[in-house]
Design a protein around this motif. Structure first.
Motif, PDB file in Angstrom:
ATOM      1  N   ARG A   2      -2.112   3.903 -23.583  1.00  7.06           N
ATOM      2  CA  ARG A   2      -2.307   4.616 -22.324  1.00  7.06           C
ATOM      3  C   ARG A   2      -3.221   3.824 -21.385  1.00  7.06           C
ATOM      4  N   PRO A   3      -2.861   3.737 -20.092  1.00  9.73           N
ATOM      5  CA  PRO A   3      -3.688   2.963 -19.154  1.00  9.73           C
ATOM      6  C   PRO A   3      -4.983   3.681 -18.812  1.00  9.73           C
ATOM      7  N   ALA A   4      -5.995   2.889 -18.442  1.00 11.87           N
ATOM      8  CA  ALA A   4      -7.259   3.456 -17.983  1.00 11.87           C
ATOM      9  C   ALA A   4      -7.175   3.852 -16.516  1.00 11.87           C
ATOM     10  N   ALA A   5      -6.326   3.177 -15.756  1.00 11.74           N
ATOM     11  CA  ALA A   5      -6.150   3.463 -14.328  1.00 11.74           C
ATOM     12  C   ALA A   5      -4.776   2.965 -13.901  1.00 11.74           C
ATOM     13  N   VAL A   6      -4.235   3.595 -12.876  1.00 11.77           N
ATOM     14  CA  VAL A   6      -2.959   3.180 -12.303  1.00 11.77           C
ATOM     15  C   VAL A   6      -3.150   3.036 -10.793  1.00 11.77           C
ATOM     16  N   TYR A   7      -2.825   1.861 -10.274  1.00 16.39           N
ATOM     17  CA  TYR A   7      -2.909   1.598  -8.835  1.00 16.39           C
ATOM     18  C   TYR A   7      -1.516   1.680  -8.246  1.00 16.39           C
ATOM     19  N   GLU A   8      -1.349   2.553  -7.272  1.00 13.88           N
ATOM     20  CA  GLU A   8      -0.078   2.698  -6.565  1.00 13.88           C
ATOM     21  C   GLU A   8      -0.156   1.948  -5.230  1.00 13.88           C
ATOM     22  N   PRO A   9       0.971   1.432  -4.740  1.00  9.79           N
ATOM     23  CA  PRO A   9       0.952   0.747  -3.440  1.00  9.79           C
ATOM     24  C   PRO A   9       0.464   1.670  -2.325  1.00  9.79           C
ATOM     25  N   ARG A  10      -0.372   1.126  -1.451  1.00  8.19           N
ATOM     26  CA  ARG A  10      -0.879   1.895  -0.314  1.00  8.19           C
ATOM     27  C   ARG A  10      -0.344   1.380   1.020  1.00  8.19           C
ATOM     28  N   ILE A  11       0.465   0.350   0.989  1.00  6.46           N
ATOM     29  CA  ILE A  11       1.068  -0.174   2.206  1.00  6.46           C
ATOM     30  C   ILE A  11       2.576  -0.148   2.051  1.00  6.46           C
ATOM     31  N   GLY A  12       3.270  -0.216   3.156  1.00  6.51           N
ATOM     32  CA  GLY A  12       4.719  -0.194   3.117  1.00  6.51           C
ATOM     33  C   GLY A  12       5.321  -1.542   2.764  1.00  6.51           C
ATOM     34  N   ALA A  13       6.607  -1.521   2.504  1.00  5.39           N
ATOM     35  CA  ALA A  13       7.308  -2.744   2.098  1.00  5.39           C
ATOM     36  C   ALA A  13       7.295  -3.801   3.194  1.00  5.39           C
ATOM     37  N   ASP A  14       7.358  -3.376   4.461  1.00  2.00           N
ATOM     38  CA  ASP A  14       7.377  -4.352   5.559  1.00  2.00           C
ATOM     39  C   ASP A  14       6.058  -5.110   5.640  1.00  2.00           C
ATOM     40  N   GLU A  15       4.935  -4.392   5.524  1.00  2.13           N
ATOM     41  CA  GLU A  15       3.644  -5.066   5.579  1.00  2.13           C
ATOM     42  C   GLU A  15       3.456  -5.986   4.373  1.00  2.13           C
ATOM     43  N   ALA A  16       3.891  -5.529   3.193  1.00  2.00           N
ATOM     44  CA  ALA A  16       3.801  -6.370   2.002  1.00  2.00           C
ATOM     45  C   ALA A  16       4.600  -7.655   2.195  1.00  2.00           C
ATOM     46  N   ALA A  17       5.811  -7.519   2.747  1.00  2.00           N
ATOM     47  CA  ALA A  17       6.658  -8.693   2.970  1.00  2.00           C
ATOM     48  C   ALA A  17       6.015  -9.651   3.964  1.00  2.00           C
ATOM     49  N   GLU A  18       5.366  -9.104   4.995  1.00  2.00           N
ATOM     50  CA  GLU A  18       4.715  -9.951   5.983  1.00  2.00           C
ATOM     51  C   GLU A  18       3.566 -10.749   5.364  1.00  2.00           C
ATOM     52  N   ARG A  19       2.758 -10.089   4.538  1.00  3.98           N
ATOM     53  CA  ARG A  19       1.629 -10.776   3.897  1.00  3.98           C
ATOM     54  C   ARG A  19       2.118 -11.814   2.891  1.00  3.98           C
ATOM     55  N   LEU A  20       3.149 -11.454   2.139  1.00  8.28           N
ATOM     56  CA  LEU A  20       3.718 -12.422   1.198  1.00  8.28           C
ATOM     57  C   LEU A  20       4.346 -13.587   1.944  1.00  8.28           C
ATOM     58  N   GLY A  21       4.930 -13.317   3.093  1.00  4.77           N
ATOM     59  CA  GLY A  21       5.552 -14.381   3.874  1.00  4.77           C
ATOM     60  C   GLY A  21       4.535 -15.421   4.321  1.00  4.77           C
ATOM     61  N   ARG A  22       3.340 -14.973   4.728  1.00  5.11           N
ATOM     62  CA  ARG A  22       2.301 -15.926   5.137  1.00  5.11           C
ATOM     63  C   ARG A  22       1.889 -16.803   3.954  1.00  5.11           C
ATOM     64  N   PHE A  23       1.760 -16.184   2.780  1.00  8.30           N
ATOM     65  CA  PHE A  23       1.395 -16.969   1.599  1.00  8.30           C
ATOM     66  C   PHE A  23       2.490 -17.973   1.251  1.00  8.30           C
ATOM     67  N   ARG A  24       3.729 -17.528   1.272  1.00  4.59           N
ATOM     68  CA  ARG A  24       4.841 -18.414   0.906  1.00  4.59           C
ATOM     69  C   ARG A  24       4.980 -19.559   1.902  1.00  4.59           C
ATOM     70  N   ALA A  25       4.699 -19.292   3.166  1.00  7.82           N
ATOM     71  CA  ALA A  25       4.739 -20.358   4.160  1.00  7.82           C
ATOM     72  C   ALA A  25       3.682 -21.403   3.859  1.00  7.82           C
ATOM     73  N   ALA A  26       2.490 -20.961   3.431  1.00  8.32           N
ATOM     74  CA  ALA A  26       1.423 -21.889   3.080  1.00  8.32           C
ATOM     75  C   ALA A  26       1.807 -22.716   1.849  1.00  8.32           C
ATOM     76  N   VAL A  27       2.464 -22.089   0.870  1.00 13.63           N
ATOM     77  CA  VAL A  27       2.925 -22.819  -0.311  1.00 13.63           C
ATOM     78  C   VAL A  27       3.996 -23.840   0.080  1.00 13.63           C
ATOM     79  N   THR A  28       4.906 -23.445   0.963  1.00 11.11           N
ATOM     80  CA  THR A  28       5.936 -24.377   1.430  1.00 11.11           C
ATOM     81  C   THR A  28       5.314 -25.607   2.088  1.00 11.11           C
ATOM     82  N   THR A  29       4.281 -25.387   2.866  1.00 14.04           N
ATOM     83  CA  THR A  29       3.564 -26.498   3.498  1.00 14.04           C
ATOM     84  C   THR A  29       2.987 -27.420   2.439  1.00 14.04           C
TER      85      THR A  29
END
Length: 479
Positions: free
Chosen positions: A448-475
């Motif tokens: 049994r887990p001690a805590a469960v974290y649920e997403p607090r942002i929407g999929a669009d914002e998550a995709a935008e933040r991941l996109g910035r990271f992936r762009a930096a990795v591509t560079t």
């Protein structure tokens, strides 16, 4: 069997030991630090005696705290750390090359034309992260004497006099045939190691020998459990069949997905390897790595940005977001699914208004984004979507990091109630190896887990933040 067992996890930055009783839980705890030397050129090494002494010291602390006999012992190890040593005396002939040491890149470069063949044979990509390139480098540059093995074989020899390694650890060398879980003559030949004396490959649970290393109060403790640290954590999470995924946030971050009794080669960039072998039956997993997690936090600490991992939430919580800062914390290169250990990290988007809080948040996003890449790759390789991520390790104490992980993953993150999952996993194997009447389900801790974290942002914002990271990795990849 109702007696307590001693479970020892020999890790990169320290050795943890627990005395665990199935009825009363953890009875004793021990810890002894290990201090690898981080050298120029991506090199990392440690005095082997520091590894052994840490096992003994941590074990004695745990046994003293429990103040009662144990019926068996289990030992987890780092996986890819290697050294040469004299099998007659047990004396080390070299320092131990730590798993993230990069000096064997020249060995891998010479074998580039055989990369696909080696991956098909062993499940592992050609990279100095694994043990075989380091073993070949030691033979070519340091010594031809003695034996050259992963650190567990040396520790086991010091403890019991035996010369063995478990199937999961052997699977981290790039010398093990993934299908048969036996040494591959072809891989040994490619690495120029055909004449080497290698340890016997044994099950992850079963009698190996006995040790008297923990003093006269604890004579003749049977060693009955052996495993790589991450596979031990996978077991502790009760992931014993296909579909479960866990990530451990330690010095690095390590994601494992169980694949059943059929090996997979991870065509998208994950590593196919042995999870464990019980009663001669091999279970497999896919494995993905982030080379720097807690080590990246220590780097920020050494720069004076924070005072330690406990500061992540306080400093990062002082600002609402990363303030346009993007951090690719590839401080020891990028591992899966990119496999570019030669790259260095990047920190971009800095301005006069950038604060320590922005950098901390950018670090958390960079770590979480790499784990998201591993999760997405695992889902692709397995052909099923990820429903949740089970996590453990010291950095799971950071609410900021765990919330960031859930936000970017867009899935629940279940934090283990077991702060020492690896130790508890190898303790379960020790109990299983000492009592053949028990089943795997009988020895596993509560999941049994001690805590469960649920997403607090929407999929669009998550995709935008991941996109910035992936762009930096591509560079970085294009540099």
């Amino acid at each position: 069997m109702t007696g307590a067992v001693l479970a020892v996890d020999q890790g990169t930055s320290g050795t943890k030991a627990l005395v665990v009783c199935p009825e009363r839980g953890v009875l004793g705890v021990g810890f002894a630090p290990v201090r690898p030397r981080q050298l120029s050129g991506g090199r990392a090494e440690v005095d082997p005696f520091e590894l052994y002494d840490s096992v003994v010291d941590a074990g004695r602390q745990a046994l003293a705290g429990a103040d009662e006999p144990v019926v068996a012992m289990g030992l987890a190890n780092q996986g890819e750390t290697v050294l040469a040593w004299d099998p007659d005396t047990g004396r080390p002939l070299t320092d131990a090359l730590v798993w993230h040491d990069r000096r064997a890149e020249s060995v891998c470069a010479d074998l580039t034309e055989h990369a696909d063949e080696l991956r098909q044979l062993t499940g592992l990509p050609l990279d100095p992260y694994f043990a075989a390139p380091k073993m070949a480098w030691i033979r070519g540059h340091l010594t031809r004497e003695g034996v050259v093995t992963t650190s567990d074989a040396w520790l086991i020899h010091r403890l019991t006099g035996g010369f063995v390694t478990d199937a999961a650890t052997a699977g981290r060398t790039q010398l093990l045939d993934l299908d048969s879980a036996t040494w591959s003559a072809r891989a040994l030949d490619l690495y120029g190691l055909s004449d080497e004396r290698l340890p016997d490959v044994v099950d992850t649970a079963g009698p190996v020998g006995t040790t008297t290393a923990f003093g006269p109060e604890h004579p003749e403790i049977p060693l009955t459990g052996l495993v790589v640290d991450q596979q031990g954590a996978l077991l502790a999470h009760r992931i014993t069949g296909p579909g479960g995924v866990k990530c451990t946030y330690g010095t690095g971050a390590f994601l494992l997905a169980h694949t059943g009794d059929t090996p997979r080669r991870g065509p998208s960039g994950l590593v196919g390897c042995v999870a464990w072998r019980l009663d001669g039956r091999t279970s497999y997993c896919l494995d993905g790595q982030v080379y720097t997690a807690a080590s990246a936090v220590r780097w920020l600490t050494e720069l004076g940005v924070i005072n330690g991992a406990a500061d992540l939430d306080r400093v990062g919580g002082a600002v609402p977001d990363a303030g346009g800062v993007t951090f690719v914390p590839a401080l020891a290169g990028l591992a899966a699914p990119w496999w570019r250990g030669d790259l260095r990290g990047s920190l971009t988007g800095l301005g006069l208004d950038t604060t320590p809080g922005h950098v901390v948040r950018a670090l958390c996003e960079g770590l979480a984004a790499q784990v998201v890449a591993l999760c997405e790759t695992a889902a692709t390789d397995l052909g099923v979507p990820l429903t949740a991520l089970r996590v453990d390790g010291g950095l799971t104490r950071s609410s900021l990091l765990m919330q960031t992980q859930a936000d970017l993953l867009q899935r629940p993150v279940e934090v283990s109630a077991l702060p020492e999952a690896t130790s508890l996993g190898v303790g379960a194997l020790a109990r299983l190896g000492a009592d053949t009447t028990l089943s795997v389900e009988d020895v596993l801790p509560d999941g049994r887990p001690a805590a469960v974290y649920e997403p607090r942002i929407g999929a669009d914002e998550a995709a935008e933040r991941l996109g910035r990271f992936r762009a930096a990795v591509t560079t970085l990849l294009a540099s």
